[in-house]
Design a protein around this motif. Sequence first.
Motif, PDB file in Angstrom:
ATOM      1  N   PHE A  71       0.829  -1.206   0.000  1.00 39.76           N
ATOM      2  CA  PHE A  71       0.000   0.000   0.000  1.00 39.76           C
ATOM      3  C   PHE A  71       0.861   1.252   0.000  1.00 39.76           C
ATOM      4  CE2 PHE A  71      -2.693  -3.209   2.011  1.00 39.76           C
ATOM      5  CZ  PHE A  71      -3.869  -3.057   1.301  1.00 39.76           C
ATOM      6  N   HIS A  72       0.451   2.200  -0.821  1.00 41.56           N
ATOM      7  CA  HIS A  72       1.065   3.533  -0.834  1.00 41.56           C
ATOM      8  C   HIS A  72      -0.024   4.526  -1.212  1.00 41.56           C
ATOM      9  CE1 HIS A  72       3.640   6.922  -2.144  1.00 41.56           C
ATOM     10  NE2 HIS A  72       4.482   6.443  -1.240  1.00 41.56           N
ATOM     11  N   LYS A  73      -0.040   5.674  -0.565  1.00 42.97           N
ATOM     12  CA  LYS A  73      -1.153   6.610  -0.721  1.00 42.97           C
ATOM     13  C   LYS A  73      -1.318   7.126  -2.151  1.00 42.97           C
ATOM     14  CE  LYS A  73       1.581  10.652   0.700  1.00 42.97           C
ATOM     15  NZ  LYS A  73       1.650  11.804   1.637  1.00 42.97           N
ATOM     16  N   ASN A  74      -0.234   7.155  -2.926  1.00 34.55           N
ATOM     17  CA  ASN A  74      -0.306   7.701  -4.283  1.00 34.55           C
ATOM     18  C   ASN A  74      -0.299   6.629  -5.361  1.00 34.55           C
ATOM     19  OD1 ASN A  74      -0.266  10.358  -3.267  1.00 34.55           O
ATOM     20  ND2 ASN A  74       1.965  10.340  -3.173  1.00 34.55           N
ATOM     21  N   SER A 187      -9.017   3.208  -5.941  1.00 35.23           N
ATOM     22  CA  SER A 187      -8.222   2.398  -5.011  1.00 35.23           C
ATOM     23  C   SER A 187      -7.968   0.965  -5.461  1.00 35.23           C
ATOM     24  CB  SER A 187      -8.914   2.364  -3.639  1.00 35.23           C
ATOM     25  OG  SER A 187     -10.225   1.833  -3.742  1.00 35.23           O
ATOM     26  N   ASN A 225     -11.385   2.097   3.637  1.00 35.36           N
ATOM     27  CA  ASN A 225     -10.309   1.204   4.059  1.00 35.36           C
ATOM     28  C   ASN A 225     -10.134   0.155   2.965  1.00 35.36           C
ATOM     29  OD1 ASN A 225      -9.353  -1.448   5.354  1.00 35.36           O
ATOM     30  ND2 ASN A 225      -8.862   0.069   6.924  1.00 35.36           N
TER      31      ASN A 225
END
Length: 249
Positions: A71-74, A187, A225
Motif C-alpha cells: 500500500f502507498h497513498k499515491n 483504489s 479502508n
Amino acid sequence: MKVKLLTIISFLTYQLSISQTEKLIQGKVLSNNFPLKKVEVINKTAKTSTTTDYLGDFSILVRPKDSLLFFHKNHFFTRLKISQDNIDKNNIIVNMIPRPEELDEVIVTNMKLEPFKISQQDLDKVKFEKDAASLQKYTGVYDGTIPNGMDFSRMGKGVFNLFKNDKKEELKKKTEDSSFKKLVAASIPYSFFTNDLKLKPEEKDLFIDFCDADPRSKNLIENNNILTTMDFLYAKNEMFKKVKAETKN
C-alpha cells in the motif's frame, strides 16, 4: 524427568518446524523504475507488516502461499501470493502503478459584473404602458398584437426554476450513486478483478454495479479502508458467481 525431557523435545521440534517453513524474505518496491519509500507491506496471512526504506527495500517473514499486500497513498495497491520460488530466490521485485493525479480545487477569480435585474413590478409596468399605447384597444384598429395574451415571461421563469430544481436533484442522486464506483476506480487496480477475482473483462462493470446495489457499499464510502473494500469485493464475488450459475440454469 521424562516429562521435562519430552517437553523440551516438543518445544525444539516446534521451533525447528517453524524455522523450516517461515523465512525472512528480501524485496524491493519500484514505481516507474524508481525506488518507492514508505510503502506499507502487509502479510495478510500472518497478520504482520513492515515498511520500505528510502531505497524501497523491505524484509518480512513469509511462508509459501502467504498473501502480501503493498500500500502507498499515491499508488494502486498490489497483491502478491508468495511461492516457494519467491522464497528460494529471496529477491522480490514489486512494481506499483501510480494513481491518476486528482486536481486540487481551483478558484477562478474574475471581474464581477452587476447583474441586470427585472422585477415583476417592472414587467407589469411595461405591460400597462403597452396596453395604453395599443391602437386596437382605443381605436379599434388591429395592430398585429395579441390582447390579453399569456405572460410568457412569468411562465418561462416558473418553468425554468422547476427544471433547475429537478436537475439539481438528479445531479445530487447521480453523485451519490456513483460514489462507490469512484472509490473502486481510485483504489482498486484493474488486475485485481481479472487476476484475483477471476472476472472476465466484460464482467467488470456489471460486477461493480452488482456490488453498488448492496447497501453495505455505502459504509465503505464513509469508512474508506482498502482491506475492508477488498474483503467486501471477495464476498460479493462469491455471490456474483452463484447468481451467474443460477442464471445459466
